[in-house]
Motif scaffolding. Structure first.
Motif, PDB file in Angstrom:
ATOM      1  N   GLU A  21      30.685  42.921  65.136  1.00 28.60           N
ATOM      2  CA  GLU A  21      31.583  44.049  65.412  1.00 28.60           C
ATOM      3  C   GLU A  21      33.022  43.548  65.394  1.00 28.60           C
ATOM      4  O   GLU A  21      33.333  42.519  66.007  1.00 28.60           O
ATOM      5  CB  GLU A  21      31.239  44.603  66.809  1.00 28.60           C
ATOM      6  CG  GLU A  21      31.968  45.866  67.178  1.00 28.60           C
ATOM      7  CD  GLU A  21      31.789  46.185  68.671  1.00 28.60           C
ATOM      8  OE1 GLU A  21      32.523  47.033  69.175  1.00 28.60           O
ATOM      9  OE2 GLU A  21      30.912  45.553  69.312  1.00 28.60           O
TER      10      GLU A  21
ATOM     11  N   THR B  85      36.667  43.125  66.466  1.00 29.14           N
ATOM     12  CA  THR B  85      37.446  43.342  67.689  1.00 29.14           C
ATOM     13  C   THR B  85      38.949  43.294  67.405  1.00 29.14           C
ATOM     14  O   THR B  85      39.682  44.147  67.881  1.00 29.14           O
ATOM     15  CB  THR B  85      37.104  42.278  68.740  1.00 29.14           C
ATOM     16  OG1 THR B  85      37.312  40.976  68.167  1.00 29.14           O
ATOM     17  CG2 THR B  85      35.645  42.394  69.173  1.00 29.14           C
TER      18      THR B  85
ATOM     19  N   THR C 110      32.748  39.759  66.332  1.00 31.42           N
ATOM     20  CA  THR C 110      32.020  39.071  67.405  1.00 31.42           C
ATOM     21  C   THR C 110      31.172  37.918  66.873  1.00 31.42           C
ATOM     22  O   THR C 110      30.834  37.005  67.610  1.00 31.42           O
ATOM     23  CB  THR C 110      31.115  40.067  68.155  1.00 31.42           C
ATOM     24  OG1 THR C 110      30.339  40.794  67.182  1.00 31.42           O
ATOM     25  CG2 THR C 110      31.931  41.041  68.978  1.00 31.42           C
ATOM     26  N   LYS C 111      30.872  37.934  65.588  1.00 27.24           N
ATOM     27  CA  LYS C 111      30.051  36.848  65.026  1.00 27.24           C
ATOM     28  C   LYS C 111      30.774  35.953  64.025  1.00 27.24           C
ATOM     29  O   LYS C 111      30.254  34.899  63.646  1.00 27.24           O
ATOM     30  CB  LYS C 111      28.841  37.449  64.299  1.00 27.24           C
ATOM     31  CG  LYS C 111      27.855  38.147  65.184  1.00 27.24           C
ATOM     32  CD  LYS C 111      26.663  38.608  64.369  1.00 27.24           C
ATOM     33  CE  LYS C 111      25.774  39.550  65.151  1.00 27.24           C
ATOM     34  NZ  LYS C 111      24.904  40.337  64.244  1.00 27.24           N
TER      35      LYS C 111
ATOM     36  N   ASN D 203      38.484  30.480  71.389  1.00 28.20           N
ATOM     37  CA  ASN D 203      37.197  31.190  71.372  1.00 28.20           C
ATOM     38  C   ASN D 203      36.300  30.866  72.560  1.00 28.20           C
ATOM     39  O   ASN D 203      35.110  31.190  72.536  1.00 28.20           O
ATOM     40  CB  ASN D 203      36.455  30.912  70.053  1.00 28.20           C
ATOM     41  CG  ASN D 203      36.132  29.441  69.902  1.00 28.20           C
ATOM     42  OD1 ASN D 203      36.330  28.658  70.828  1.00 28.20           O
ATOM     43  ND2 ASN D 203      35.647  29.071  68.738  1.00 28.20           N
TER      44      ASN D 203
ATOM     45  N   SER E   3      34.429  33.867  73.791  1.00 25.27           N
ATOM     46  CA  SER E   3      33.949  34.856  72.812  1.00 25.27           C
ATOM     47  C   SER E   3      32.456  35.114  72.961  1.00 25.27           C
ATOM     48  O   SER E   3      31.970  36.167  72.536  1.00 25.27           O
ATOM     49  CB  SER E   3      34.297  34.430  71.389  1.00 25.27           C
ATOM     50  OG  SER E   3      33.740  33.183  71.098  1.00 25.27           O
ATOM     51  N   ASP E   4      31.750  34.207  73.563  1.00 17.49           N
ATOM     52  CA  ASP E   4      30.335  34.458  73.845  1.00 17.49           C
ATOM     53  C   ASP E   4      30.234  35.472  74.990  1.00 17.49           C
ATOM     54  O   ASP E   4      30.748  35.233  76.079  1.00 17.49           O
ATOM     55  CB  ASP E   4      29.672  33.125  74.247  1.00 17.49           C
ATOM     56  CG  ASP E   4      28.178  33.293  74.518  1.00 17.49           C
ATOM     57  OD1 ASP E   4      27.690  34.440  74.606  1.00 17.49           O
ATOM     58  OD2 ASP E   4      27.496  32.265  74.663  1.00 17.49           O
ATOM     59  N   PRO E   5      29.569  36.618  74.752  1.00 18.00           N
ATOM     60  CA  PRO E   5      29.479  37.628  75.825  1.00 18.00           C
ATOM     61  C   PRO E   5      28.716  37.118  77.048  1.00 18.00           C
ATOM     62  O   PRO E   5      28.814  37.722  78.124  1.00 18.00           O
ATOM     63  CB  PRO E   5      28.731  38.799  75.169  1.00 18.00           C
ATOM     64  CG  PRO E   5      28.164  38.267  73.906  1.00 18.00           C
ATOM     65  CD  PRO E   5      28.951  37.064  73.503  1.00 18.00           C
TER      66      PRO E   5
ATOM     67  N   PHE F  74      36.528  43.324  75.812  1.00 19.50           N
ATOM     68  CA  PHE F  74      35.384  43.591  74.942  1.00 19.50           C
ATOM     69  C   PHE F  74      34.060  43.330  75.644  1.00 19.50           C
ATOM     70  O   PHE F  74      33.077  43.999  75.403  1.00 19.50           O
ATOM     71  CB  PHE F  74      35.471  42.747  73.667  1.00 19.50           C
ATOM     72  CG  PHE F  74      36.639  43.122  72.829  1.00 19.50           C
ATOM     73  CD1 PHE F  74      36.681  44.371  72.225  1.00 19.50           C
ATOM     74  CD2 PHE F  74      37.712  42.263  72.668  1.00 19.50           C
ATOM     75  CE1 PHE F  74      37.766  44.754  71.456  1.00 19.50           C
ATOM     76  CE2 PHE F  74      38.802  42.641  71.910  1.00 19.50           C
ATOM     77  CZ  PHE F  74      38.838  43.881  71.308  1.00 19.50           C
ATOM     78  N   HIS F  75      34.065  42.341  76.495  1.00 20.19           N
ATOM     79  CA  HIS F  75      32.840  41.980  77.194  1.00 20.19           C
ATOM     80  C   HIS F  75      32.990  42.459  78.638  1.00 20.19           C
ATOM     81  O   HIS F  75      33.563  41.770  79.469  1.00 20.19           O
ATOM     82  CB  HIS F  75      32.612  40.468  77.115  1.00 20.19           C
ATOM     83  CG  HIS F  75      32.599  39.986  75.689  1.00 20.19           C
ATOM     84  ND1 HIS F  75      31.792  40.544  74.723  1.00 20.19           N
ATOM     85  CD2 HIS F  75      33.300  39.018  75.064  1.00 20.19           C
ATOM     86  CE1 HIS F  75      31.992  39.936  73.570  1.00 20.19           C
ATOM     87  NE2 HIS F  75      32.910  39.008  73.737  1.00 20.19           N
TER      88      HIS F  75
ATOM     89  N   ALA G 290      38.768  35.403  72.995  1.00 20.83           N
ATOM     90  CA  ALA G 290      37.548  35.758  72.274  1.00 20.83           C
ATOM     91  C   ALA G 290      37.803  35.735  70.764  1.00 20.83           C
ATOM     92  O   ALA G 290      37.201  36.476  70.000  1.00 20.83           O
ATOM     93  CB  ALA G 290      37.065  37.132  72.711  1.00 20.83           C
TER      94      ALA G 290
ATOM     95  N   THR H 243      36.989  34.415  67.763  1.00 21.54           N
ATOM     96  CA  THR H 243      35.820  33.692  67.275  1.00 21.54           C
ATOM     97  C   THR H 243      36.136  32.443  66.463  1.00 21.54           C
ATOM     98  O   THR H 243      35.498  31.403  66.621  1.00 21.54           O
ATOM     99  CB  THR H 243      34.957  34.652  66.433  1.00 21.54           C
ATOM    100  OG1 THR H 243      34.817  35.867  67.168  1.00 21.54           O
ATOM    101  CG2 THR H 243      33.592  34.074  66.136  1.00 21.54           C
TER     102      THR H 243
END
Lengths: 371, 371, 371, 371
Positions: free
Chosen positions: C154, C156, C270-271, D165, D168-170, D214-215, D255, D257
């Motif tokens: 997704e 961001t 997000t990835k 980042n 960035s991991d939720p 975002f998270h 975040a 990535t």
């Protein structure tokens, strides 16, 4: 402080001497070392220089005699950053005492002497380590691992170089670097790219080099009105073949106007490729062949690439040149404690030097030389 | 439309044929050409292929005989993009008619034939141009100007390469490229870096090359179950000396896994340096030695670098590969009209081929060869 | 030549006019077009200019009246590269004739006029295409595909910019660019980064911009001794929110001293993530998160990224700015033939212009504005 | 060893604690410091942790009470690397003792508290230094010098960012970073780019920020089966105006990535421009506007850029993150000895925090806020 102490004796207090001292001071705060290095004795050319070095670098005692240092009972490790011509006598004396030896490169002024040193160390069973610090870079470790695991397939091509500009000024003075005994760009920095090529791809079997001298005279060191002839190379280009079957080319150049530390290479395999330059030492470029997505990926040094995590907790922070020396000293202490085998040792440094000399011979004979 | 017309006959309609056609179609809208090219005749292997090519590329007529094309009275310029082995017969026939010839590289399958072609063209006083298109890059023009004006001082070192990966797959089939007659990485793309080295630094006087074949068999072109032996090189590394006194190394590699168009070089002078890669063809890196501000400056192609302004009004827009061919055709038309001398002509293409062959000889003899 | 012909009428012969002409001349040699464009009529401000343009660009006829051109029965497609203020009258006239329209950006001097044009075109059901050429880059197509397929997760964050330096000289003269009616950096080049943001991420819903004018007077165009006040922005920074939920910032700057074509962005998902700059238009950087191997991969444009293969047979050859225009014209011809829907059409160009105006409003109100 | 000693007390032994310890151990071997730091006391949360830290980092004594450390008569400098919420009580206690304070950023959990700390320190006339280590980079020093000397003309635009980042991991757990009291990307790393913007261009006067989360939930730190709501920002984009008249944008993003340390900026002036990213911390890009030779020059850190020469004798060797901390500690010791004024001090850290809070306010009000 329950760790056992290990006494350090350092010969020389120039740039590399400072590097050594700094590494010995820092290492135990960054690595889980087996023993705590203690700065015991420093030796330099005169009593005054030695005293000043002790004060600046934090050594307990000082001397103007490396023999006194080598003989000192509180010195367990002899670190040699003296002029190249002194490496052999100091190391041979230290070998006799059974002490661990940490010597800067090039190991000796000729391959024959280097071999004598290696054999003496092996006979006496002492630990030796030679300061090819660039091998300590976590990204070089990653490259080696990727090559040996077959991640890039069979290696076919190597294209390497160590190019700097510190002698590109025709008025840069004569020094030990330009002395025929072991001097020249090939011996001075070519040895770095040769050691790295060997580290990554194994032994070089055949060479053909072309050495060039552009600045045929240079000012005398202490009287710039006099100029002395220069016989050593400013730039060498060489063809190389590896025992593994790979081949390629290699350059040593200390008159590379635009370059400050282009210790760089590209290694091509049948399935992938790797590229590196010390000018961006915290990066490794890895090529992977994914249809529509092929390209070099710029991998940044991080905790996944040991021992980077000893210095910084996350990628992007970057380690620097002096940190490579700290890693080297951590290795030295582990070898001194018998935990690991020191590498590159005197034997390996001899192999590098033998390769340098084979190149020099090929330049004269204008023919390929088997190393 | 008062401009005089010039009739174009094109032999071959593969990738390079399309390039030529496109360039002839575009050139007069971009350059002030002396004469307007008109696409008159195209020749290909069969009547069907020729008809299709005429339709696709916009030629008025077509033929399956290059002899018919060469003899056609409405054809003023013969453009040759046929297989290498046909370059000589077509060109020699065209020379007899006195027509201008635009031929792709390599000029011939051997240097001897190339020389014969060059001498015939000179005797007949016809205009010839060979498609070393990469020389047409405005950034290469800038580099040449900077070198010849002394802006980087005396040139000492050259490190060049043309590396691509189009043959890195061991199952890439046999073709004219892998045919012993004029094939191999050195002949195919090594010729580009040699021509560029000559363009920038002048003649190469001495060479010593090491040629390697990694994929010793390849599938037959139309029957992939059969594999044929390969004798030509996949990768060649060579040492080179220039008449000017500069020296260095050069690589040709069509199995360079990670590279698509690394036609690249670094040229070191006593006062500065230049670096270029075709992978970023709109950039030239120029090193200037300003205390505290030294470094490579990335110069982007722009209207200051003719003939870039013919394509775009401002830097940053970028020209592409096909634009290089348009520049080449503009040069061709100017030479055809007698305004300029065509370069590189057949003579220059012969010199490149002679250098390639000297490298191949040195690889066998394992000794330096004078070109 | 059995293809049906399509008659081209071009209004304007400046830089963009030449681009159009070149693209129409080249397209059928590179693409399988449904119909062959024929350069029929060119219009320019005076009979002399028009005649010269016809000669240089290869048009059969010429006129100093765009009305004559629009009315010409042999003209099927009206290409508009005239000053912005003329876009609306020419396009509205052409819409009445039912002809296909190919118009340069910005579509109109206000969003209201642009809307009027879009609605008229839709009512008349004519094909319209607006020249946001940068969207035609194969690497932009790849980016869009990767985003819409979810390859980077997704989205961001967005960070985009179009920065050039063509107005950084305080003595760059007044022109249509600096005219309050539709001028300014935001309208002129901000529209490019807005159109690209929309193309990749969908509609922008909310904006807050800060517009700055650094050069408050500029010389009159034909009398540089007189200076006129400038009211339009030299640099705008804006915050943006997308309907998709992503947000970020965007800059338009024509006084960006160091930049020639920094139409660039980084899109974070997000990835994964993507990064692009038009200054290296043949590259897309793709980040993939592989433990120990994470990093941006530099992907080079190649035949895997259509329609790159129309221009060159292998990666590394590079397409240039003018090739983007050829791709655009191929799209135009396909839409004219009813094979595809033209995009970006007048409706999309209106949406871009509405976003620009929302930013201008927010700059005055100093508050967020819903687009 | 005639230098006077200065006793160090360090609170906290996490990553930053190790950094501090390493810097104190190394500094006197690299810089001519006025006094020799001696590692006297370390405090951590429990006696065990404190004892282990003392052993690992080389402190003579340890305690689980920062109050004991602050009161220790042998401690001259209190270094604070404890959680943010403890900065104020520790610093205020240390101020009462008159000791020099070296505190990590952010200085406090609110700007109000930071101001209280700054005023207390000023009233007591104690030396304070806050760990905005990135300012210590020689290339940042060079940039500042070039800006203040007018080398790039009047500054018009700023485009800055600190993107990493690490969150960035939720499923990255809740921590002090995500605590509403002073947490969030803007407070955590946005403070770095704000401090650098201030360092280079002076005070920021007006801001308008857009903060995004975002998270919205994250696992509890010690029980990952429970998720807690998150209220702080993952990403903030802001418009900024400087008192100097320059303006631009700024991003804080944890975040991001693809980014590990993109503390980066481009600063545009009327005559030149500068660009920097911490991901290549040994480089500064400098644009100079030379006709036909314009472009960004990549300047490598070297001895011309003090205090680089303290670490390495030549460019190209590179300093790393930990070296920045050594430079900071050298500055601290000079300020402690009264030789220089410490900067950035508590007052400056307060100004940074005030700017952060103004951005947070603007995000809620959706309007510009005067700082």
């Amino acid at each position: 402080m329950s760790k056992s102490e290990v006494g350090i004796g350092l010969v020389g207090s120039g740039f590399m001497g400072r590097c050594h001292a700094n590494a010995f001071r820092s290492v135990s705060g960054l690595f889980d070392v087996a023993c705590e290095p203690v700065l015991r004795v420093i030796a330099d050319a005169t009593p005054e220089l030695a005293a000043q070095a002790a004060r600046n670098l934090g050594f307990a005692r000082c001397t103007d005699s490396w023999k006194v240092l080598v003989a000192d009972e509180e010195v367990d490790i002899v670190a040699i950053t003296a002029p190249n011509v002194l490496h052999a006598p100091i190391a041979l004396a230290a070998i006799e005492t059974g002490k661990t030896i940490y010597c800067e490169k090039p190991l000796a002024t000729t391959a024959a002497i280097a071999l004598e040193m290696a054999e003496a160390a092996e006979a006496a069973n002492v630990v030796t380590l030679v300061g090819f610090n660039f091998l300590r870079n976590p990204m070089i470790g990653l490259a080696r691992e990727m090559i040996s695991s077959g991640e890039i397939g069979e290696v076919t091509g190597f294209r390497g170089r160590h190019a700097e500009n510190y002698m590109s000024d025709p008025d840069a003075p004569h020094s030990f670097r330009t002395d025929p005994q072991g001097g020249g760009a090939l011996a001075d920095i070519g040895s770095h790219i040769i050691s790295m090529a060997r580290y990554l791809l194994g032994p070089i079997s055949d060479v053909q080099a072309d050495c060039r001298t552009f600045h045929t005279t240079r000012p005398e060191c202490f009287d710039s009105t006099k100029r002395l002839p220069v016989e050593v190379d400013d730039m060498t280009h060489a063809l190389v073949r590896f025992e593994s079957g790979a081949s390629g080319s290699l350059e040593a150049n200390w008159a590379a106007t635009a370059r400050t530390m282009d210790l760089s290479w590209e290694i091509t395999g049948t399935k992938g490729a790797l590229a590196f330059s010390q000018e961006r030492m915290n990066e490794l470029k890895v090529f992977s062949n994914i249809p529509g997505r092929s390209g070099y990926t710029r991998i940044e040094a991080g905790p996944s690439h040991p021992p980077y995590g000893r210095f910084c907790p996350a990628p992007g922070h970057h380690i620097g040149f002096n940190d490579l020396k700290v890693i080297e000293v951590a290795e030295l202490l582990a070898a001194h404690a018998g935990i690991t085998n020191a590498s590159p040792d005197f034997r390996e440094a001899y192999e590098v030097q033998k390769t340098v000399e084979a190149m020099q011979v090929s330049n004269v004979s204008r023919q390929w030389v088997v190393v």
